[in-house]
Write a protein that holds these residues in place. Sequence first.
Motif, PDB file in Angstrom:
ATOM      1  N   MET A  75       8.903  11.377   0.352  1.00 32.81           N
ATOM      2  CA  MET A  75       7.758  11.152   0.756  1.00 32.81           C
ATOM      3  C   MET A  75       7.539  12.298   1.995  1.00 32.81           C
ATOM      4  O   MET A  75       8.846  12.854   2.561  1.00 32.81           O
ATOM      5  N   THR A  76       6.463  12.631   2.495  1.00 34.39           N
ATOM      6  CA  THR A  76       6.419  13.720   3.346  1.00 34.39           C
ATOM      7  C   THR A  76       5.932  13.119   4.883  1.00 34.39           C
ATOM      8  O   THR A  76       6.190  13.864   5.846  1.00 34.39           O
ATOM      9  N   GLU A  77       5.374  11.976   4.981  1.00 35.96           N
ATOM     10  CA  GLU A  77       5.076  11.301   6.240  1.00 35.96           C
ATOM     11  C   GLU A  77       6.039  10.184   6.368  1.00 35.96           C
ATOM     12  O   GLU A  77       6.543   9.489   5.646  1.00 35.96           O
ATOM     13  N   GLU A  78       5.820   9.662   7.663  1.00 36.62           N
ATOM     14  CA  GLU A  78       6.757   8.712   8.184  1.00 36.62           C
ATOM     15  C   GLU A  78       6.122   7.479   7.443  1.00 36.62           C
ATOM     16  O   GLU A  78       4.899   7.312   7.287  1.00 36.62           O
ATOM     17  N   PRO A  79       6.974   6.418   6.734  1.00 32.65           N
ATOM     18  CA  PRO A  79       6.510   5.381   6.059  1.00 32.65           C
ATOM     19  C   PRO A  79       5.947   4.306   6.929  1.00 32.65           C
ATOM     20  O   PRO A  79       6.252   4.224   8.343  1.00 32.65           O
ATOM     21  N   LEU A  80       5.212   3.201   6.664  1.00 33.01           N
ATOM     22  CA  LEU A  80       4.946   2.012   7.379  1.00 33.01           C
ATOM     23  C   LEU A  80       5.929   0.997   7.232  1.00 33.01           C
ATOM     24  O   LEU A  80       6.279   0.846   5.981  1.00 33.01           O
ATOM     25  N   LEU A  81       6.471   0.397   8.214  1.00 34.59           N
ATOM     26  CA  LEU A  81       7.557  -0.433   8.284  1.00 34.59           C
ATOM     27  C   LEU A  81       6.940  -1.743   9.020  1.00 34.59           C
ATOM     28  O   LEU A  81       6.301  -1.540   9.888  1.00 34.59           O
ATOM     29  N   ALA A 136       0.562  -1.333   0.243  1.00 36.55           N
ATOM     30  CA  ALA A 136       0.033   0.109   0.062  1.00 36.55           C
ATOM     31  C   ALA A 136       0.959   1.309   0.107  1.00 36.55           C
ATOM     32  O   ALA A 136       2.168   1.153   0.355  1.00 36.55           O
ATOM     33  N   LYS A 137       0.284   2.474  -0.382  1.00 39.57           N
ATOM     34  CA  LYS A 137       0.974   3.638  -0.276  1.00 39.57           C
ATOM     35  C   LYS A 137       1.446   4.083   0.923  1.00 39.57           C
ATOM     36  O   LYS A 137       1.107   3.640   1.926  1.00 39.57           O
ATOM     37  N   GLY A 138       2.864   4.439   1.024  1.00 42.04           N
ATOM     38  CA  GLY A 138       3.769   4.731   2.253  1.00 42.04           C
ATOM     39  C   GLY A 138       4.422   3.632   2.853  1.00 42.04           C
ATOM     40  O   GLY A 138       5.114   3.947   3.617  1.00 42.04           O
ATOM     41  N   VAL A 139       4.323   2.313   2.202  1.00 47.77           N
ATOM     42  CA  VAL A 139       4.875   1.199   2.666  1.00 47.77           C
ATOM     43  C   VAL A 139       6.240   1.217   2.288  1.00 47.77           C
ATOM     44  O   VAL A 139       6.616   1.542   1.023  1.00 47.77           O
ATOM     45  N   LEU A 140       7.436   1.075   3.287  1.00 45.66           N
ATOM     46  CA  LEU A 140       8.651   1.284   2.823  1.00 45.66           C
ATOM     47  C   LEU A 140       9.413  -0.307   3.222  1.00 45.66           C
ATOM     48  O   LEU A 140       9.155  -0.460   4.337  1.00 45.66           O
ATOM     49  N   ARG A 141       9.631  -0.773   2.117  1.00 47.07           N
ATOM     50  CA  ARG A 141      10.423  -2.184   2.371  1.00 47.07           C
ATOM     51  C   ARG A 141      11.828  -2.148   2.250  1.00 47.07           C
ATOM     52  O   ARG A 141      12.331  -1.632   0.916  1.00 47.07           O
ATOM     53  N   GLY A 142      12.679  -2.409   3.038  1.00 49.27           N
ATOM     54  CA  GLY A 142      14.136  -2.399   3.093  1.00 49.27           C
ATOM     55  C   GLY A 142      14.645  -1.528   4.283  1.00 49.27           C
ATOM     56  O   GLY A 142      13.893  -0.971   4.991  1.00 49.27           O
ATOM     57  N   LEU A 143      16.037  -1.526   4.115  1.00 47.01           N
ATOM     58  CA  LEU A 143      16.807  -1.900   3.180  1.00 47.01           C
ATOM     59  C   LEU A 143      17.460  -3.118   3.381  1.00 47.01           C
ATOM     60  O   LEU A 143      18.309  -3.344   4.211  1.00 47.01           O
ATOM     61  N   HIS A 144      17.061  -4.121   2.436  1.00 45.29           N
ATOM     62  CA  HIS A 144      17.553  -5.540   2.873  1.00 45.29           C
ATOM     63  C   HIS A 144      18.536  -6.129   2.141  1.00 45.29           C
ATOM     64  O   HIS A 144      18.999  -5.332   1.019  1.00 45.29           O
ATOM     65  N   TYR A 145      19.244  -7.232   2.611  1.00 45.64           N
ATOM     66  CA  TYR A 145      20.457  -7.718   1.911  1.00 45.64           C
ATOM     67  C   TYR A 145      20.775  -8.992   2.768  1.00 45.64           C
ATOM     68  O   TYR A 145      20.305  -9.339   3.669  1.00 45.64           O
ATOM     69  N   GLN A 146      21.428  -9.833   1.985  1.00 47.12           N
ATOM     70  CA  GLN A 146      21.743 -11.169   2.465  1.00 47.12           C
ATOM     71  C   GLN A 146      23.350 -11.207   2.805  1.00 47.12           C
ATOM     72  O   GLN A 146      24.086 -11.062   1.905  1.00 47.12           O
ATOM     73  N   ILE A 147      24.043 -11.184   3.913  1.00 49.55           N
ATOM     74  CA  ILE A 147      25.485 -11.083   4.106  1.00 49.55           C
ATOM     75  C   ILE A 147      26.037 -12.260   3.463  1.00 49.55           C
ATOM     76  O   ILE A 147      27.361 -12.191   3.244  1.00 49.55           O
TER      77      ILE A 147
END
Length: 181
Positions: free
Chosen positions: A158-164, A54-65
């Motif tokens: 973005m102007t608002e805090e993201p959904l995490l 949905a709008k405002g969702v932030l996914r990340g910042l992901h990685y596999q070591i």
Amino acid sequence: MKATPLAIPEVVLFEPRVFGDARGFFFESFNQRVFDDAVGKAVSFVQDNHSRSAKGVLRGLHYQIQNAQGKLVRVVEGEVFDVAVDLRRSSPTFGRWVGAHLSAENKHQLWVPEGFAHGFVVLSETAEFLYKTTDYYAPAHERCLAWNDAEVGIQWPMTEEPLLSEKDKIGKSLSEADLFD
């Protein structure tokens, strides 16, 4: 297909040639030869993933070591701002980030190579995000870099805090993160 290295040259933006008319459109979304030539090496993909957010969702910042994943990402519905952060200590661009707007409309794709953290924020009401990976998901080796780490300084549009997710709320700063050589 046009391939453009970004400010961190290992991260490549792919722009397909789209053929459209009153019936709809057609484009080649992947060509192994074009891709390998653009990234300068032969790459094999082993897994495809699909997410909807949905709008405002932030996914990340992901990685596999370990079992590091290169990712070829694109959006088939909506729009996101997609980001790659260089986590390779030996790189001249270590700690720097690049970003690109990916959308169903522009049909762009981004290559995020191994050694980078990756994330995106949804700018439209919803977004469907597809990505190919060069290695399998390995939850024991998954890590998260803080999306708002001041040292990295990503300029998220973005102007608002993201959904995490809970996992993303506890991402580590660059100075605390597990890094690549």
